[in-house]
Write a protein that holds these residues in place. Structure first.
Motif, PDB file in Angstrom:
ATOM      1  N   GLN A 135      26.930 -29.929  -4.469  1.00  0.00           N
ATOM      2  CA  GLN A 135      25.648 -30.566  -4.826  1.00  0.00           C
ATOM      3  C   GLN A 135      24.677 -29.530  -5.372  1.00  0.00           C
ATOM      4  OE1 GLN A 135      23.505 -32.884  -1.962  1.00  0.00           O
ATOM      5  NE2 GLN A 135      25.324 -33.778  -1.027  1.00  0.00           N
TER       6      GLN A 135
ATOM      7  N   GLN B 287      37.745 -34.502   0.684  1.00  0.00           N
ATOM      8  CA  GLN B 287      36.538 -35.321   0.638  1.00  0.00           C
ATOM      9  C   GLN B 287      36.214 -35.682  -0.809  1.00  0.00           C
ATOM     10  OE1 GLN B 287      33.391 -32.989   2.522  1.00  0.00           O
ATOM     11  NE2 GLN B 287      33.656 -34.091   4.455  1.00  0.00           N
TER      12      GLN B 287
ATOM     13  N   GLY C 153      29.507 -40.652   5.379  1.00  0.00           N
ATOM     14  CA  GLY C 153      28.123 -40.303   5.678  1.00  0.00           C
ATOM     15  C   GLY C 153      27.344 -40.363   4.373  1.00  0.00           C
ATOM     16  N   ALA C 154      26.053 -40.684   4.467  1.00  0.00           N
ATOM     17  CA  ALA C 154      25.263 -40.815   3.239  1.00  0.00           C
ATOM     18  C   ALA C 154      23.786 -40.665   3.554  1.00  0.00           C
ATOM     19  CB  ALA C 154      25.522 -42.182   2.601  1.00  0.00           C
TER      20      ALA C 154
ATOM     21  N   SER D  84      29.772 -30.795   0.106  1.00  0.00           N
ATOM     22  CA  SER D  84      28.338 -30.817  -0.206  1.00  0.00           C
ATOM     23  C   SER D  84      27.819 -29.569  -0.941  1.00  0.00           C
ATOM     24  CB  SER D  84      27.530 -31.075   1.067  1.00  0.00           C
ATOM     25  OG  SER D  84      27.924 -32.304   1.652  1.00  0.00           O
TER      26      SER D  84
ATOM     27  N   PHE E 164      20.877 -32.284   5.225  1.00  0.00           N
ATOM     28  CA  PHE E 164      20.626 -32.300   3.767  1.00  0.00           C
ATOM     29  C   PHE E 164      20.242 -33.678   3.224  1.00  0.00           C
ATOM     30  CE2 PHE E 164      25.078 -33.528   3.865  1.00  0.00           C
ATOM     31  CZ  PHE E 164      25.581 -32.732   4.899  1.00  0.00           C
ATOM     32  N   THR E 165      20.177 -34.689   4.110  1.00  0.00           N
ATOM     33  CA  THR E 165      19.688 -36.004   3.665  1.00  0.00           C
ATOM     34  C   THR E 165      18.637 -36.509   4.647  1.00  0.00           C
ATOM     35  OG1 THR E 165      21.616 -36.973   4.770  1.00  0.00           O
ATOM     36  CG2 THR E 165      21.722 -36.804   2.369  1.00  0.00           C
TER      37      THR E 165
ATOM     38  N   ARG F 176      38.396 -27.207   8.336  1.00  0.00           N
ATOM     39  CA  ARG F 176      37.708 -27.054   9.626  1.00  0.00           C
ATOM     40  C   ARG F 176      38.728 -26.681  10.685  1.00  0.00           C
ATOM     41  NH1 ARG F 176      33.707 -32.385   9.360  1.00  0.00           N
ATOM     42  NH2 ARG F 176      32.918 -31.886   7.289  1.00  0.00           N
TER      43      ARG F 176
ATOM     44  N   GLU G 144      32.608 -36.228  -2.616  1.00  0.00           N
ATOM     45  CA  GLU G 144      31.160 -36.170  -2.466  1.00  0.00           C
ATOM     46  C   GLU G 144      30.535 -36.943  -3.616  1.00  0.00           C
ATOM     47  OE1 GLU G 144      30.065 -34.064  -0.077  1.00  0.00           O
ATOM     48  OE2 GLU G 144      27.919 -34.064  -0.418  1.00  0.00           O
TER      49      GLU G 144
ATOM     50  N   PHE H 298      21.914 -35.936   8.980  1.00  0.00           N
ATOM     51  CA  PHE H 298      22.507 -34.784   8.279  1.00  0.00           C
ATOM     52  C   PHE H 298      21.340 -33.931   7.812  1.00  0.00           C
ATOM     53  CE2 PHE H 298      25.534 -38.280   7.534  1.00  0.00           C
ATOM     54  CZ  PHE H 298      26.692 -37.714   8.057  1.00  0.00           C
TER      55      PHE H 298
ATOM     56  N   HIS I 196      32.791 -28.639   3.848  1.00  0.00           N
ATOM     57  CA  HIS I 196      32.540 -29.945   3.220  1.00  0.00           C
ATOM     58  C   HIS I 196      32.369 -29.729   1.715  1.00  0.00           C
ATOM     59  CE1 HIS I 196      27.945 -29.412   4.324  1.00  0.00           C
ATOM     60  NE2 HIS I 196      28.482 -28.309   3.863  1.00  0.00           N
TER      61      HIS I 196
ATOM     62  N   ALA J  51      22.963 -39.119  -1.753  1.00  0.00           N
ATOM     63  CA  ALA J  51      24.234 -38.404  -1.678  1.00  0.00           C
ATOM     64  C   ALA J  51      25.111 -39.106  -0.652  1.00  0.00           C
ATOM     65  CB  ALA J  51      24.006 -36.950  -1.266  1.00  0.00           C
ATOM     66  N   PHE J  52      26.402 -38.954  -0.824  1.00  0.00           N
ATOM     67  CA  PHE J  52      27.328 -39.491   0.179  1.00  0.00           C
ATOM     68  C   PHE J  52      28.565 -38.616   0.207  1.00  0.00           C
ATOM     69  CE2 PHE J  52      28.006 -41.708  -3.855  1.00  0.00           C
ATOM     70  CZ  PHE J  52      29.361 -41.566  -4.069  1.00  0.00           C
ATOM     71  N   GLY J  53      29.304 -38.689   1.307  1.00  0.00           N
ATOM     72  CA  GLY J  53      30.526 -37.896   1.424  1.00  0.00           C
ATOM     73  C   GLY J  53      31.532 -38.673   2.246  1.00  0.00           C
TER      74      GLY J  53
HETATM   75  N1  PHE Z   1      28.889 -33.384   4.168  1.00  0.00           N
HETATM   76  C1  PHE Z   1      28.942 -34.407   5.162  1.00  0.00           C
HETATM   77  C2  PHE Z   1      30.162 -34.171   6.068  1.00  0.00           C
HETATM   78  O1  PHE Z   1      31.053 -33.461   5.682  1.00  0.00           O
HETATM   79  C3  PHE Z   1      29.030 -35.784   4.569  1.00  0.00           C
HETATM   80  C4  PHE Z   1      27.815 -36.174   3.788  1.00  0.00           C
HETATM   81  C5  PHE Z   1      27.726 -35.922   2.439  1.00  0.00           C
HETATM   82  C6  PHE Z   1      26.749 -36.817   4.420  1.00  0.00           C
HETATM   83  C7  PHE Z   1      26.610 -36.283   1.706  1.00  0.00           C
HETATM   84  C8  PHE Z   1      25.630 -37.184   3.723  1.00  0.00           C
HETATM   85  C9  PHE Z   1      25.566 -36.925   2.369  1.00  0.00           C
HETATM   86  O2  PHE Z   1      30.215 -34.668   7.169  1.00  0.00           O
END
Ligand code: PHE
Length: 342
Positions: free
Chosen positions: A174, A209, A287-288, A171, A251-252, A195, A211, A249, A169, A310-312
Motif C-alpha cells: 500500500q 494474501q 479484514g478491511a 499491506s 492502518f485503517t 508468519r 490486498e 487494524f 502481510h 483497504a482490505f486484505g
Molecule cells: N493486513 C491485514 C492482515 O494481514 C489485513 C488488512 C488489510 C486489514 C487491509 C485491513 C486492511 O491481517
C-alpha cells in the motif's frame, strides 16, 4: 584364373545383394572378401604364379572385382535400414499413450479468479517484494513498536542490522505504491506472506494474501461495502449475505472484519452440525477499513483532501471455503491425488 574371377564376382554380388542393410552380415562379408585373409586378397597373392604376359589383364580384373565388391558393401552399410527391417512389429490395436498436461494449482487459480474479478471492477494488479523492511511492513502502516506482530518471535527476520524481514502481510505494498503514485487509483496486490505459526490444519508459516487499496476524493465506507459485496457474490454466489463487524487494524480507521453467510448451511445460525461454520452461520473472509490518515501522512498525501479504503484477504481461506477443503496443508504437500481434482 579368369573364370574363377568371374565366378567369385557373381557369387559376391549375389551374397551382398541378399543381405539386409545395417546388419552385421554386411561386415562379415567385408571380412570374407576384403579381409587380410579374404578371397580377393588371396587372388592378389596368386598373381605371382600367372604367366607374365597375362599379369596386367588379370591384375586389372581383380581390381575391378575389388572395386565393385567394396562399392556394393559400402552402399549396404550406408543405407538406413527401413522401419520394417529394424523395428519390432507394432500392435496398432493397443490403446494410445496420452501425454500428461499439467494444471493450474488451486491457489494460483483462486488468485487468478480474485484478480480478474477486481480487474473487471477497474482495479490494477500490483506486486511488491517478499523481503521487506521494518519501515514498510510496520512503520508506514502505523504499527507501533510495542505491537505484538513486531516481536522477533512473530516475524521471520532476515537481518536485525538491516531491519529486513519476510513480510507478514501484503499491506506494505500500500505505502510503497502510494509513495510513487498519485490518487485516484484502485489496486489489488496478490502475493506470499510469512508468519512463524506452528503448522496445523488451519495454519501455515507461508500463505497468500490479496490486498486491495482504493484512494481518491470522497471514497466512503459505503464504497468499501459495495465493492466487497460485489466481490463476495461473484466469488461465492448471488444469495450470499455480508456482515461487517467492528474491529481494529492500526492502518485503517474505522476497521472491520468481513464475514459472509455460511455457504454450506446458508447462514441458519444454530445449525450446530454445520461442518463449515459450526453453527455460527457466518464465515470470516477478510479484514478491511478506511485508510488511517496517519498512513496518508507517512506517504506525503494530504488526509484532508483524499480518503480511501483497504482490505486484505487470505487466499487459502477463500479457496478452502470455495472448494470445501478441510486442511490448509493439502495446498503445499504436492499430493497429485489432491491437485488432480482441480
Ligand atoms: N493486513 C491485514 C492482515 O494481514 C489485513 C488488512 C488489510 C486489514 C487491509 C485491513 C486492511 O491481517
Amino acid at each position: 584364373m579368369k573364370d574363377r574371377i568371374k565366378v567369385i564376382t557373381e557369387e559376391a554380388l549375389k551374397e551382398i545383394g541378399a543381405c539386409r542393410a545395417g546388419e552385421d552380415t554386411v561386415e562379415a562379408l567385408r571380412v570374407k572378401y576384403l579381409g587380410r585373409k579374404g578371397i580377393i586378397t588371396e587372388l592378389f597373392k596368386q598373381i605371382g604364379s600367372v604367366p607374365a604376359e597375362d599379369k596386367p589383364e588379370i591384375g586389372k580384373l581383380i581390381n575391378i572385382l575389388k572395386e565393385s565388391v567394396t562399392r556394393s558393401l559400402d552402399e549396404k552399410s550406408l543405407l538406413v535400414p527401413s522401419a520394417e527391417e529394424k523395428a519390432p512389429p507394432i500392435d496398432v490395436t493397443l490403446p494410445g499413450e496420452s501425454g500428461h498436461i499439467g494444471r493450474i494449482h488451486p491457489i494460483t487459480r483462486t488468485i487468478d479468479e480474485i484478480n480478474s474479478l477486481f480487474v473487471s471492477l477497474g482495479f490494477r494488479i500490483v506486486e511488491g517484494p517478499e523481503i521487506e523492511t521494518e519501515h514498510y511492513n510496520f512503520e508506514t502502516l502505523n504499527i507501533p513498536l510495542e505491537h505484538p506482530s513486531r516481536d522477533a518471535f512473530d516475524t521471520f527476520y532476515v537481518s536485525f542490522e538491516k531491519k529486513t524481514l519476510l513480510r507478514s502481510h501484503t499491506s506494505p505494498v500500500q505505502t510503497r505504491f502510494m509513495e510513487k503514485n498519485r490518487p485516484p487509483f484502485a489496486i489489488v496486490v496478490p502475493g506470499r506472506v510469512f508468519r512463524p505459526d506452528a503448522t496445523d490444519a488451519s495454519h501455515s508459516f507461508m500463505f497468500h494474501q490479496v490486498e486491495g487499496l482504493v484512494v481518491g476524493q470522497d471514497i466512503k465506507f459505503s464504497d468499501l461495502k459495495g465493492t466487497l459485496t460485489t466481490f463476495a457474490r461473484q466469488m461465492f454466489g448471488k444469495e450470499v449475505r455480508m456482515r461487517f463487524r467492528p474491529s481494529f487494524f492500526p492502518f485503517t480507521e474505522p476497521s472491520a472484519e468481513v464475514d459472509i453467510s455460511c455457504i454450506v448451511c446458508g447462514g441458519k445460525a444454530g445449525e450446530k452440525r454445520c461442518s463449515m461454520c459450526g453453527g455460527k452461520g457466518w464465515l470470516e473472509i477478510m479484514g478491511a477499513g478506511m485508510v488511517n490518515p496517519k498512513v496518508f501522512e507517512a506517504v506525503g498525501y494530504n488526509p484532508e483532501k483524499v480518503t480511501g479504503f483497504a482490505f486484505g484477504m487470505g487466499v487459502e481461506r477463500i479457496a478452502i471455503l470455495k472448494y470445501g477443503i478441510n486442511d490448509i496443508r493439502l495446498f503445499f504437500e504436492n499430493d497429485l491425488r489432491f491437485l488432480r481434482q482441480f
